[in-house]
Design a protein around this motif. Structure first.
Motif, PDB file in Angstrom:
ATOM      1  N   LYS A  63     -34.600 -44.463 -24.389  1.00 35.25           N
ATOM      2  CA  LYS A  63     -34.147 -45.791 -24.840  1.00 35.25           C
ATOM      3  C   LYS A  63     -35.266 -46.819 -24.739  1.00 35.25           C
ATOM      4  N   LEU A  64     -35.997 -46.791 -23.633  1.00 34.04           N
ATOM      5  CA  LEU A  64     -37.090 -47.741 -23.455  1.00 34.04           C
ATOM      6  C   LEU A  64     -38.201 -47.521 -24.485  1.00 34.04           C
ATOM      7  N   ILE A  65     -38.555 -46.270 -24.731  1.00 34.26           N
ATOM      8  CA  ILE A  65     -39.587 -45.950 -25.716  1.00 34.26           C
ATOM      9  C   ILE A  65     -39.173 -46.404 -27.103  1.00 34.26           C
TER      10      ILE A  65
ATOM     11  N   PHE B  39     -40.221 -40.744  -7.657  1.00 29.50           N
ATOM     12  CA  PHE B  39     -40.636 -42.068  -8.102  1.00 29.50           C
ATOM     13  C   PHE B  39     -39.419 -42.900  -8.476  1.00 29.50           C
ATOM     14  N   SER B  40     -39.635 -44.195  -8.659  1.00 25.83           N
ATOM     15  CA  SER B  40     -38.590 -45.108  -9.127  1.00 25.83           C
ATOM     16  C   SER B  40     -38.874 -45.434 -10.579  1.00 25.83           C
ATOM     17  N   PHE B  41     -37.798 -45.553 -11.381  1.00 23.48           N
ATOM     18  CA  PHE B  41     -37.963 -45.914 -12.785  1.00 23.48           C
ATOM     19  C   PHE B  41     -36.748 -46.707 -13.248  1.00 23.48           C
ATOM     20  N   ALA B  42     -37.017 -47.882 -13.825  1.00 28.05           N
ATOM     21  CA  ALA B  42     -35.958 -48.750 -14.341  1.00 28.05           C
ATOM     22  C   ALA B  42     -34.901 -48.954 -13.257  1.00 28.05           C
ATOM     23  N   GLU B  43     -33.640 -48.654 -13.583  1.00 26.52           N
ATOM     24  CA  GLU B  43     -32.557 -48.874 -12.616  1.00 26.52           C
ATOM     25  C   GLU B  43     -32.415 -47.736 -11.607  1.00 26.52           C
ATOM     26  N   PHE B  44     -33.231 -46.717 -11.718  1.00 26.29           N
ATOM     27  CA  PHE B  44     -33.150 -45.559 -10.828  1.00 26.29           C
ATOM     28  C   PHE B  44     -34.116 -45.739  -9.656  1.00 26.29           C
ATOM     29  N   LYS B  45     -33.575 -45.861  -8.465  1.00 24.94           N
ATOM     30  CA  LYS B  45     -34.383 -46.132  -7.273  1.00 24.94           C
ATOM     31  C   LYS B  45     -35.126 -44.913  -6.756  1.00 24.94           C
ATOM     32  N   HIS B  46     -34.553 -43.726  -6.976  1.00 23.65           N
ATOM     33  CA  HIS B  46     -35.163 -42.519  -6.415  1.00 23.65           C
ATOM     34  C   HIS B  46     -34.990 -41.359  -7.398  1.00 23.65           C
TER      35      HIS B  46
ATOM     36  N   ASP C 197     -29.790 -38.518 -17.202  1.00 28.34           N
ATOM     37  CA  ASP C 197     -29.658 -39.967 -17.383  1.00 28.34           C
ATOM     38  C   ASP C 197     -31.014 -40.675 -17.293  1.00 28.34           C
ATOM     39  N   VAL C 198     -31.949 -40.138 -16.508  1.00 22.01           N
ATOM     40  CA  VAL C 198     -33.302 -40.698 -16.444  1.00 22.01           C
ATOM     41  C   VAL C 198     -34.024 -40.427 -17.763  1.00 22.01           C
TER      42      VAL C 198
END
Length: 134
Positions: free
Chosen positions: A127-129, A81-88, A120-121
């Motif tokens: 951080k988002l939470i 899946f993709s999340f925030a700045e992480f594309k894959h 890092d994910v």
């Protein structure tokens, strides 16, 4: 009362998922009193077949997903899946719970515990939470 240990964020992410063929074949438990062994077999039904799912919420430890496919309990899954700045993002997870019946829309919900996800994910999720709950 909230039974979850980790704070979660609501998400709506598309996920490509599959049950892997290295799902546990059996769990062995020895009774210390009489050394009887009980073996429990787990299904690897659908192993290697990819299916689409929606990630409904996410924590640093796992996620809740929804899909027309109902993976076996304790099966090992590959998630992409993709999340925030992480594309894959590639993660490995174990199915910890699932609904018995589909929703009126034909979707099953199931919860996964991340077994492996890039650090890092995980940090980005944290951080988002914490920023949303500050």
């Amino acid at each position: 009362m909230e039974r979850r240990r980790s704070q979660r964020i609501a998400v709506n992410l598309e996920v490509e998922a599959s049950v892997t063929d290295d799902a546990p074949r059996s769990v062995v438990r020895a009774d210390p009193v009489d050394d009887n062994i009980e073996r429990v077999s787990f299904s690897t039904e659908g192993a290697g077949q990819f299916f689409d799912a929606q990630m409904m919420d996410l924590s640093v430890n796992g996620a809740r997903l929804s899909s027309e496919t109902r993976p076996p309990l304790l099966s090992r899954m590959s998630l992409s899946f993709s999340f925030a700045e992480f594309k894959h993002v590639q993660a490995t997870a174990l199915v910890m719970w699932r609904t018995r019946a589909p929703s009126p829309q034909g979707q099953y919900s199931f919860g996964v515990l991340f077994e492996a996800i890039p650090v890092d994910v995980r940090m980005s999720i944290h951080k988002l939470i914490t920023s949303q709950n500050a």
